[in-house]
Motif scaffolding. Structure first.
Motif, PDB file in Angstrom:
ATOM      1  N   SER A 100     -14.514   9.906 -52.506  1.00  0.00           N
ATOM      2  CA  SER A 100     -13.067  10.083 -52.606  1.00  0.00           C
ATOM      3  C   SER A 100     -12.643  11.405 -51.964  1.00  0.00           C
ATOM      4  CB  SER A 100     -12.615  10.047 -54.070  1.00  0.00           C
ATOM      5  OG  SER A 100     -13.248  11.073 -54.812  1.00  0.00           O
ATOM      6  N   ASP A 101     -11.440  11.424 -51.447  1.00  0.00           N
ATOM      7  CA  ASP A 101     -10.898  12.613 -50.776  1.00  0.00           C
ATOM      8  C   ASP A 101      -9.915  13.299 -51.715  1.00  0.00           C
ATOM      9  OD1 ASP A 101      -9.828  14.531 -49.167  1.00  0.00           O
ATOM     10  OD2 ASP A 101      -9.255  13.185 -47.536  1.00  0.00           O
ATOM     11  N   LEU A 102     -10.380  14.389 -52.336  1.00  0.00           N
ATOM     12  CA  LEU A 102      -9.570  15.141 -53.285  1.00  0.00           C
ATOM     13  C   LEU A 102      -9.166  16.492 -52.725  1.00  0.00           C
ATOM     14  CD1 LEU A 102     -11.769  14.161 -56.302  1.00  0.00           C
ATOM     15  CD2 LEU A 102      -9.296  13.810 -56.287  1.00  0.00           C
ATOM     16  N   ARG A 103      -9.244  16.642 -51.425  1.00  0.00           N
ATOM     17  CA  ARG A 103      -8.908  17.926 -50.825  1.00  0.00           C
ATOM     18  C   ARG A 103      -7.454  18.294 -51.107  1.00  0.00           C
ATOM     19  NH1 ARG A 103     -10.086  16.930 -44.773  1.00  0.00           N
ATOM     20  NH2 ARG A 103      -9.233  14.908 -45.429  1.00  0.00           N
ATOM     21  N   GLN A 104      -7.247  19.574 -51.421  1.00  0.00           N
ATOM     22  CA  GLN A 104      -5.913  20.144 -51.672  1.00  0.00           C
ATOM     23  C   GLN A 104      -5.209  19.508 -52.867  1.00  0.00           C
ATOM     24  OE1 GLN A 104      -3.661  20.150 -47.952  1.00  0.00           O
ATOM     25  NE2 GLN A 104      -5.561  20.346 -46.812  1.00  0.00           N
ATOM     26  N   SER A 105      -5.927  18.764 -53.671  1.00  0.00           N
ATOM     27  CA  SER A 105      -5.310  18.166 -54.863  1.00  0.00           C
ATOM     28  C   SER A 105      -5.202  19.206 -55.968  1.00  0.00           C
ATOM     29  CB  SER A 105      -6.127  16.972 -55.353  1.00  0.00           C
ATOM     30  OG  SER A 105      -7.431  17.386 -55.727  1.00  0.00           O
ATOM     31  N   ASP A 106      -4.408  18.892 -56.977  1.00  0.00           N
ATOM     32  CA  ASP A 106      -4.245  19.768 -58.134  1.00  0.00           C
ATOM     33  C   ASP A 106      -4.959  19.128 -59.316  1.00  0.00           C
ATOM     34  OD1 ASP A 106      -3.538  21.450 -60.167  1.00  0.00           O
ATOM     35  OD2 ASP A 106      -1.378  21.340 -59.820  1.00  0.00           O
ATOM     36  N   LEU A 107      -6.061  19.740 -59.748  1.00  0.00           N
ATOM     37  CA  LEU A 107      -6.859  19.215 -60.852  1.00  0.00           C
ATOM     38  C   LEU A 107      -6.737  20.091 -62.095  1.00  0.00           C
ATOM     39  CD1 LEU A 107     -10.010  18.302 -58.740  1.00  0.00           C
ATOM     40  CD2 LEU A 107      -8.575  16.666 -59.953  1.00  0.00           C
ATOM     41  N   THR A 108      -5.689  20.883 -62.148  1.00  0.00           N
ATOM     42  CA  THR A 108      -5.500  21.787 -63.281  1.00  0.00           C
ATOM     43  C   THR A 108      -5.397  21.000 -64.583  1.00  0.00           C
ATOM     44  OG1 THR A 108      -4.279  23.315 -61.847  1.00  0.00           O
ATOM     45  CG2 THR A 108      -4.075  23.627 -64.228  1.00  0.00           C
ATOM     46  N   GLY A 109      -6.287  21.296 -65.513  1.00  0.00           N
ATOM     47  CA  GLY A 109      -6.256  20.635 -66.811  1.00  0.00           C
ATOM     48  C   GLY A 109      -6.771  19.211 -66.811  1.00  0.00           C
ATOM     49  N   ALA A 110      -7.279  18.731 -65.676  1.00  0.00           N
ATOM     50  CA  ALA A 110      -7.804  17.363 -65.612  1.00  0.00           C
ATOM     51  C   ALA A 110      -9.107  17.256 -66.388  1.00  0.00           C
ATOM     52  CB  ALA A 110      -8.022  16.948 -64.164  1.00  0.00           C
ATOM     53  N   LYS A 111      -9.366  16.067 -66.922  1.00  0.00           N
ATOM     54  CA  LYS A 111     -10.605  15.809 -67.654  1.00  0.00           C
ATOM     55  C   LYS A 111     -11.558  15.052 -66.745  1.00  0.00           C
ATOM     56  CE  LYS A 111      -8.172  15.527 -72.089  1.00  0.00           C
ATOM     57  NZ  LYS A 111      -7.808  14.646 -73.226  1.00  0.00           N
TER      58      LYS A 111
END
Length: 258
Positions: A100-111
């Motif tokens: 998966s391409d998660l570049r530049q994504s915001d994962l703040t607080g993600a589980k």
């Protein structure tokens, strides 16, 4: 505003009627548990809080989509494009993220599960949760940043790797090089000295002696922090060294070598 069905028909990759129905349901109700959305076009979709448990989203394009607080537990996101997506506070436990391409994504607080991002592309992602990457992921992503000349970013990745494995001499060495390339010689010297200690503990006295000598040179002749690197002068070329540093973190070696 929801996209009209005619627009969806034009934008979406050709899919079966059942899949189209799932897509329409998701956009209207933000709930489509276990639905079939492989290769769906969901660019810029507003899906905050969406219920997508066990959804089939393999190869789907979710670039810049808003998935804040979405429930994606056990979803299939293999090869999905999530470039720049807002995944803050999303629940991704059990999700398949290979490729998966998660570049530049915001994962703040993600589980996320431990090591969940190991086989995904997450360069430039924000708020990556502690534990979502393995030690090797962090170290090698630092090497990638350094080879692109992004030494502040590389330093952050090496620091995270050291936090995960404090006995990893190779990461202390790598961070020392990155700090030196930023013109911060005294901090670099401290890292090289620590790397030397760890290599010596592992029986690699020759390399430890070389690092001790380099650290002393930096302390004796510190430059002003002008960002000019010293890798070429002291350790034989920073770029060449970084190319050698990456593979070692992937091998099962003793603590004195890693």
């Amino acid at each position: 505003m929801l996209r009209p069905l005619a627009t969806l028909l034009l934008l979406a990759t050709p899919i079966a009627a059942a899949e189209l129905q799932d897509l329409q349901q998701l956009l209207e109700d933000k709930s489509c548990q276990g639905c079939e959305l492989n290769n769906a076009d969901l660019v810029h979709a507003e899906l905050s809080g969406a219920q997508l448990q066990q959804a089939q989203l393999q190869g789907a394009n979710l670039s810049r989509a808003t998935l804040r607080g979405a429930d994606l537990r056990n979803a299939d996101l293999r090869q999905a494009v999530l470039l720049g997506a807002d995944l803050s506070r999303a629940d991704l436990r059990g999700a398949q993220l290979s490729g998966s391409d998660l570049r530049q994504s915001d994962l703040t607080g993600a589980k996320l599960d431990p090591g969940a991002l190991s086989t995904s592309h997450w360069q430039g992602a924000q708020g990556v949760p502690t534990g979502a990457n393995s030690y090797a992921d962090l170290h090698n992503s630092g090497v990638e940043e350094a080879l692109k000349g992004r030494h502040p970013e590389a330093e952050q990745r090496f620091s995270a790797a050291i936090g995960r494995r404090p006995q990893a001499a190779i990461s202390w060495l790598a961070r020392g090089i990155s700090r030196g390339e930023q013109g911060r010689e005294l901090e670099a010297a401290a890292d090289l000295q620590q790397a030397g200690r760890l290599y010596r503990q592992g029986g690699n006295d020759d390399l430890a002696d070389q690092l001790d000598k380099a650290a002393q040179q930096l302390r004796d002749n510190p430059k002003k922090p002008n960002g000019n690197g010293w890798g070429s002068a002291i350790l034989g070329g920073a770029a060449g060294l970084f190319k050698q540093l990456a593979p070692y973190a992937l091998k099962l070696m003793g603590p004195g070598l890693l």
